[in-house]
Design an enzyme around this catalytic site. Structure first.
Site, PDB file in Angstrom:
ATOM      1  N   SER A 125       0.830  -1.197   0.000  1.00 31.08           N
ATOM      2  CA  SER A 125       0.000   0.000   0.000  1.00 31.08           C
ATOM      3  C   SER A 125       0.870   1.256   0.000  1.00 31.08           C
ATOM      4  CB  SER A 125      -0.951  -0.048   1.195  1.00 31.08           C
ATOM      5  OG  SER A 125      -1.994   0.895   1.046  1.00 31.08           O
TER       6      SER A 125
ATOM      7  N   GLU B  23      -9.703  -4.184  -6.261  1.00 32.45           N
ATOM      8  CA  GLU B  23      -9.367  -3.064  -5.373  1.00 32.45           C
ATOM      9  C   GLU B  23      -9.272  -1.760  -6.142  1.00 32.45           C
ATOM     10  OE1 GLU B  23      -5.304  -2.665  -3.843  1.00 32.45           O
ATOM     11  OE2 GLU B  23      -4.967  -4.724  -4.493  1.00 32.45           O
TER      12      GLU B  23
ATOM     13  N   HIS C  96      -7.316  -5.536  -1.334  1.00 30.27           N
ATOM     14  CA  HIS C  96      -6.112  -4.805  -0.970  1.00 30.27           C
ATOM     15  C   HIS C  96      -5.197  -5.626  -0.049  1.00 30.27           C
ATOM     16  CE1 HIS C  96      -3.898  -1.075  -0.805  1.00 30.27           C
ATOM     17  NE2 HIS C  96      -3.964  -1.006   0.505  1.00 30.27           N
TER      18      HIS C  96
END
Length: 301
Positions: free
Chosen positions: A151, A244, A274
């Site tokens: 991320s 996602e 995610h």
């Protein structure tokens, strides 16, 4: 440059339906300091692999946790892992489980860095911390360092690698899970998959970007990897979920890297969300992605 699509296993489809139902009851995900404890509890569910030693440490004065397979030595090569959480959430201690699943497969020690979090420490604090730790590890190992992150951490390691000083050697490789590379949120999937992604939404990402950037330019290459120097990019593997909203961050990064002639392989996993590799106990795709990570890193080391 290549994009590899992975089908969804029947077992994973059932697991994802159950996960979506559970998350639908718990409400939307928020990126703000009050969510730190809950986020750490969620991430720390990933089991610490057998044969792994974990202990706190520092690299260039930066705190974190070492996650090391027995008998391995940092001097022979190591991995610097930068956790996700929108630059606001996450801790090295909570990420020991995920790091251990990578370390045991790759046969390399991993340092998970506790970089300074926003909003208390806004941009470029996270970038500076990761850059400092990477430079020290590169010196200690003679340049035998891989960078990893998920991320926001995935976006950070890409930016660090491409903006490093000329005197600092390139990482041997980079692996990122669901990287957030564009805090301006200009990818089409931010809207197109907004009703599909059960974890992130535009508002949560906007909140994370606001707290970290604190008014800074979202196109600064130290936070937006799409604007960085691709001539400095080492071999990269990306794993991203097909469901996602950050899918297009990976696909756009792949496209720009391809135009620059860089080696990037992007794995798109159907039905996954995610940072799905954290769910190794539940998802076949998670184990396959972790195994692929190890194979890629072993080739590059």
């Amino acid at each position: 440059m290549s994009i590899i699509h992975h089908d969804e296993a029947f077992r994973d489809r059932a697991a994802m339906l159950a996960m979506r139902a559970m998350m639908g009851l718990s409400g939307s995900f928020s990126i703000e300091p009050g969510a730190r404890e809950a986020y750490d509890q969620l991430i720390s569910r990933t089991k610490i692999a057998d044969g792994i030693e974990t202990y706190p440490g520092k690299v260039a004065g930066m705190p974190g946790w070492w996650v090391s397979p027995a008998g391995t030595h940092v001097e022979d090569g190591a991995i610097l892992y930068v956790h996700g959480g929108g630059y606001v959430l996450g801790s090295a201690e909570a990420y020991r489980g995920l790091a251990s699943q990578i370390a045991i497969r790759a046969g390399r020690p991993i340092f998970v860095i506790d970089y300074a979090l926003a909003p208390e420490n806004p941009f470029p604090a996270a970038y500076d911390d990761v850059s400092t730790a990477y430079a020290e590890l590169a010196s200690t190992t003679g340049g035998k360092v891989a960078l990893m992150g998920d991320s926001a951490g995935g976006g950070a390691v890409l930016s660090v690698a491409m903006n490093r000083a000329e005197a600092i050697p390139a990482p041997v490789a980079i692996v990122v899970y669901s990287p957030w590379v564009d805090p301006a949120l200009e990818g089409e999937s931010v809207e197109g998959l907004g009703d599909v992604d059960p974890i992130l939404n535009r508002q949560s990402l906007t909140d994370g970007a606001r707290q970290y950037l604190a008014g800074a330019d979202p196109s600064d290459p130290r936070v937006n990897a799409l604007k960085a120097n691709f001539a400095k990019l080492p071999p990269v593997r990306i794993d991203v979920g097909g469901d996602e909203i950050l899918l297009d961050d990976s696909l756009r990064f792949e496209a720009v890297a391809g135009e620059a002639g860089r080696q990037v392989e992007t794995h798109v996993w159907k039905g996954m969300v995610h940072v799905f590799p954290t769910n190794v106990a539940m998802l076949k795709a998670s184990a396959h992605a972790l195994d692929g990570t190890a194979e890629f890193l072993k080739r590059q080391f």
